[in-house]
Design an enzyme around this catalytic site. Structure first.
Site, PDB file in Angstrom:
ATOM      1  N   ARG A 188      47.216-123.896-123.076  1.00 16.48           N
ATOM      2  CA  ARG A 188      46.082-124.782-122.750  1.00 16.48           C
ATOM      3  C   ARG A 188      45.488-125.413-124.008  1.00 16.48           C
ATOM      4  O   ARG A 188      44.278-125.573-124.117  1.00 16.48           O
ATOM      5  CB  ARG A 188      44.995-124.037-121.972  1.00 16.48           C
ATOM      6  N   ASN A 200      47.427-113.606-123.271  1.00 15.57           N
ATOM      7  CA  ASN A 200      48.757-113.274-122.767  1.00 15.57           C
ATOM      8  C   ASN A 200      49.590-112.867-123.984  1.00 15.57           C
ATOM      9  O   ASN A 200      50.035-113.714-124.749  1.00 15.57           O
ATOM     10  CB  ASN A 200      49.398-114.472-122.073  1.00 15.57           C
ATOM     11  N   GLU A 222      47.713-111.833-113.642  1.00 13.00           N
ATOM     12  CA  GLU A 222      48.760-112.852-113.771  1.00 13.00           C
ATOM     13  C   GLU A 222      50.016-112.291-114.445  1.00 13.00           C
ATOM     14  O   GLU A 222      50.558-112.867-115.378  1.00 13.00           O
ATOM     15  CB  GLU A 222      48.220-114.066-114.537  1.00 13.00           C
ATOM     16  N   ARG A 225      38.876-107.997-120.081  1.00 11.80           N
ATOM     17  CA  ARG A 225      38.634-109.154-119.219  1.00 11.80           C
ATOM     18  C   ARG A 225      38.619-108.789-117.737  1.00 11.80           C
ATOM     19  O   ARG A 225      39.369-107.925-117.293  1.00 11.80           O
ATOM     20  CB  ARG A 225      39.685-110.241-119.480  1.00 11.80           C
ATOM     21  N   ARG A 282      40.327-115.082-103.489  1.00  9.47           N
ATOM     22  CA  ARG A 282      40.399-114.874-104.936  1.00  9.47           C
ATOM     23  C   ARG A 282      39.007-114.813-105.568  1.00  9.47           C
ATOM     24  O   ARG A 282      38.795-114.075-106.522  1.00  9.47           O
ATOM     25  CB  ARG A 282      41.224-116.013-105.550  1.00  9.47           C
ATOM     26  N   LYS A 315      34.553-114.483-116.719  1.00  4.72           N
ATOM     27  CA  LYS A 315      34.561-115.956-116.687  1.00  4.72           C
ATOM     28  C   LYS A 315      33.306-116.464-115.987  1.00  4.72           C
ATOM     29  O   LYS A 315      32.800-115.813-115.067  1.00  4.72           O
ATOM     30  CB  LYS A 315      35.798-116.473-115.959  1.00  4.72           C
ATOM     31  N   ASP A 336      38.220-120.186-111.836  1.00  6.92           N
ATOM     32  CA  ASP A 336      38.911-120.394-113.110  1.00  6.92           C
ATOM     33  C   ASP A 336      38.501-121.713-113.765  1.00  6.92           C
ATOM     34  O   ASP A 336      39.275-122.666-113.750  1.00  6.92           O
ATOM     35  CB  ASP A 336      40.427-120.370-112.861  1.00  6.92           C
ATOM     36  N   GLU A 377      40.843-127.340-120.045  1.00  6.97           N
ATOM     37  CA  GLU A 377      42.005-127.228-119.163  1.00  6.97           C
ATOM     38  C   GLU A 377      41.836-128.024-117.862  1.00  6.97           C
ATOM     39  O   GLU A 377      42.702-128.808-117.495  1.00  6.97           O
ATOM     40  CB  GLU A 377      42.264-125.746-118.855  1.00  6.97           C
TER      41      GLU A 377
HETATM   42  C1  GCU Z   1      44.020-119.723-116.485  1.00  9.30           C
HETATM   43  C2  GCU Z   1      44.977-120.461-117.369  1.00  9.30           C
HETATM   44  C3  GCU Z   1      45.984-119.551-117.979  1.00  9.30           C
HETATM   45  C4  GCU Z   1      45.279-118.357-118.629  1.00  9.30           C
HETATM   46  C5  GCU Z   1      44.359-117.684-117.660  1.00  9.30           C
HETATM   47  C6  GCU Z   1      43.505-116.606-118.286  1.00  9.30           C
HETATM   48  O1  GCU Z   1      44.653-119.308-115.313  1.00  9.30           O
HETATM   49  O2  GCU Z   1      45.619-121.472-116.636  1.00  9.30           O
HETATM   50  O3  GCU Z   1      46.722-120.280-118.918  1.00  9.30           O
HETATM   51  O4  GCU Z   1      46.195-117.455-119.122  1.00  9.30           O
HETATM   52  O5  GCU Z   1      43.479-118.615-117.125  1.00  9.30           O
HETATM   53  O6  GCU Z   1      42.324-116.873-118.502  1.00  9.30           O
HETATM   54  O7  GCU Z   1      43.965-115.505-118.547  1.00  9.30           O
END
Ligand code: GCU
Length: 671
Positions: free
Chosen positions: A153, A194, A278, A311, A328, A352, A357, A385
């Site tokens: 992003r 990530n 994710e 997180r 969600r 967040k 998101d 984003e």
């Molecule tokens: C969003 C984003 C991802 C990111 C995720 C996060 O979904 O598109 O790229 O990894 O948020 O905050 O972990």
């Protein structure tokens, strides 16, 4: 190879000030502390004051000069993580004293003083002591930089930390640290949440030496370095069979790994963790809770004063679109509320701003009004984003101010998000704000020159949420573009209205999404509608929106009263969020008497017109501001106009085709 040599000074672009604003004392600076960050404060003073005086100045450690500007550190044993960031500025006859409770506080006092001089505000504090304590104890930026050099992003080039799995140290990195310190940042997470295979090694000898160099650099400015870690590191690095947080071999593995990190980097800040989210590994695999996972790390980090930032972006990303009960938006609260009070005191939950998101409009996450016995941090996305990707102008400070001012009613009226995340509501020591940063190796750091206002504003707002979005904008403009009043007015107007304009041509009334899958720029109304991500608008021939009341997903019940009832009642629900909470017929009348469908048509036509007007305002600045800035922003605005047109036509056509209702004003809707 990334662009490490060619970069602008951003807002630290001090220029000579008018002679009548110069005071005799400015060039006589005396440092009365040997603290490492206090020395940085003196150096920063000399550099920027030197630019304002158009002279080379040096600090002295000799007290005889008069009049002078004296830089002092007055430590106070009773200080905690927040109050040791306090400073004051005082005038005595023709001299000034800038006094911080720590080297870092002094550095912030120096930046405040320099700002006052440059902006002509110094008179305001004559005759009175100016005292300041930052609002948020922690003001963090999160880099989503990957070690291959890409930025998840990222919309302004490649990483200036990494390329091809190497980590670099150079002038640009040094300048970057200065920029961050100058807006009050005090912690930096240098890698993406990530954590892929290679980044897992950041806590090992493969990279620790270079990570230490970064930590030393940040430490020079009083800032802490944090790393995002991989919850499965014991398996990937230690060949263990599990990463179960209650497994004794796993605990021992982390004990050793953390001890080693601190051996190399005694000032290390701690870990940021994205777990069970994710596709990332986490404690759920072993039937453990997130408290089990976070506390395992926290126990070891605590020995060295380190923190775990955990997180809450945890949700089911494998949903079936046919399932209308799973929501969600509910996920974070459903996972974390029952754990309130079970996290160690050096764990902070990073939440967040909204339950989904980073959409252009979302309600404030109910977590802030729910958790009471847990350290909390508000996460916002400075990187745009979903808000135009630093092509479209979207000044985000007004959004973040709304979030900070939102009253959660957690402890009755007046329990604002700001009170909660600054630690004032429950007396928490560790809390604050985290912002996903929008920088890259573009010459101007942020792609769109005007996007730097979001980064600047993020730091300034986290320091002082009482500043208005407009004041922050004007301040940034005067440092970055021009001090001429009419130019400041014009650019401030552009920034100030940009979020509202963006929202007009984007997804309507709080429903969100409707973006091109994966890239998240540009419209694709059904792009996520039949997908697994839990992001649906549920439009059919009669109406649109998600029912999150008791007859739907029940999400409204995660809010305290009166919000629960307000959101549940379609007549009282704030209209900008009405489709987030309710499935409504297209013919439903909003308070203005306009139907939902007419509102959609109108805002999408207006959004495009507003972008045209913005371009007109910008074009009037030609020849009056730096050509590089002018061209950069004009080029972005032209792309923004195309984007807005595309959004307008696709959204309007989509809904016209669904419901067959004509635009009352008979404008062009493609059939
Ligand atoms: C969003 C984003 C991802 C990111 C995720 C996060 O979904 O598109 O790229 O990894 O948020 O905050 O972990």
């Amino acid at each position: 190879m990334f662009n490490s040599t060619n970069y602008t000074k951003c807002w630290l672009n001090y220029k000579a000030i008018d002679a009548e604003k110069v005071r005799e004392c400015f060039a006589n600076v005396i440092l009365m502390s040997a603290d490492r960050v206090a020395i940085t404060a003196a150096e920063e003073y000399c550099e920027h004051m030197g630019a304002m005086l158009d002279a080379k100045i040096e600090y002295s450690t000799d007290i005889e000069y008069e009049p002078a500007v004296c830089l002092q550190v007055e430590e106070d044993d009773d200080c905690d993580a927040l109050t040791n960031q306090s400073f004051y500025i005082e005038k005595n006859e023709d001299s000034y004293a800038i006094v911080g409770k720590s080297g870092y506080a002094l550095l912030q006092g120096v930046y405040a003083f320099l700002r006052m001089v440059y902006l002509g505000d110094l008179e305001k504090i004559d005759g009175q002591r100016y005292e300041f304590t930052p609002s948020m104890p922690l003001r963090i930026v999160n880099h989503w930089d990957d070690m291959d050099g890409s930025i998840e992003r990222g919309y302004s080039g490649r990483s200036f930390f990494y390329d091809n799995y190497e980590m670099f140290y150079n002038d640009r990195v040094e300048y970057y640290a200065k920029l961050m310190a100058s807006i009050g940042i005090n912690a930096i997470v240098i890698n993406n949440v990530n954590v892929h295979q290679n980044e897992t090694y950041l806590i090992t000898d493969r990279y620790l030496e270079i990570v230490r160099k970064y930590s030393d650099l940040f430490g020079k400015y009083g800032m802490k370095l944090f790393l995002s870690v991989n919850f499965a590191a014991p398996m990937e690095l230690g060949n263990l069979e599990v990463s179960d947080p209650l497994d004794s071999d796993v605990c021992k593995w982390w004990e050793k790994a953390i001890a080693h990190v601190y051996e190399v980097i005694p000032e290390f800040g701690g870990f940021l963790v994205k777990a069970d989210s994710e596709g990332r590994p986490g404690p759920f695999t072993y039937g453990r809770t997130h408290a089990d996972g976070a506390n395992m790390l926290a126990r070891e980090l605590k020995k060295y004063g380190g923190l775990v930032i955990w997180r809450c972006f945890v949700y089911n990303c494998g949903q079936d679109w046919r399932d209308t009960k799973t929501d969600r938006a509910r996920a974070a609260y459903d996972h974390f509320m029952e754990l309130d009070g079970t996290f160690d005191d050096n764990v902070i939950l990073q939440i967040k701003n909204g339950p989904m998101d980073f959409q252009v409009r979302e309600p404030v996450s109910p977590m802030f009004g729910g958790l009471k016995k847990t350290n909390m941090m508000l996460e916002v996305q400075i990187a745009q984003e979903y808000t135009g990707q630093q092509i479209d102008l979207c000044y985000l400070i007004p959004m973040w101010k709304e979030i900070l001012e939102f009253d959660t009613f957690a402890e009755g009226e007046g329990s604002t998000v700001e009170k909660i995340v600054s630690g004032k509501a429950y007396g928490n020591k560790y809390c604050g704000m985290a912002g996903v940063i929008n920088t890259g190796d573009d010459e101007n750091w942020t792609g769109n020159e005007l996007a730097a206002a979001n980064l600047y504003g993020y730091g300034r707002l986290a320091m002082d949420p009482s500043l208005s979005a407009e004041d922050i904008a004007r301040e940034w403009i005067r440092f970055s573009i021009s001090k001429e009043d009419d130019i400041v007015d014009d650019v401030a107007k552009l920034l100030g209205g940009s979020w509202a304009t963006y929202e007009k041509y984007n997804a309507p009334l709080g429903i969100g999404w409707m973006v091109t899958p994966h890239y998240h720029y540009g419209p694709d109304i059904d792009g996520y509608e039949y997908d697994r991500w839990g992001t649906y608008h549920r439009a059919d021939l009669h109406g649109i929106g998600v029912d999150r009341t008791d007859s739907g997903t029940g999400y409204v019940n995660q809010y305290n009263e009166p919000w629960r009832n307000i959101y549940a009642d379609r007549d009282r629900c704030p209209e900008e969020l009405i489709l987030f909470f309710h499935h409504l017929p297209y013919t439903y009348e909003l308070k203005t008497g306009k139907t939902v469908i007419q509102y959609i048509y109108d805002t999408h036509f207006e959004g495009v017109e507003e972008v045209r007007e913005m371009i007109g305002v910008w074009k009037n600045l030609e020849g009056r501001i730096d050509r590089r800035i002018y061209d950069n922003v004009l080029e972005r605005f032209e792309r923004q106009l195309n984007n807005a047109i595309e959004w307008r036509d696709r959204v309007n056509t989509y809904f016209y085709r669904k419901c067959g209702i004509d635009d009352a004003k008979n404008r062009k809707i493609f059939r």
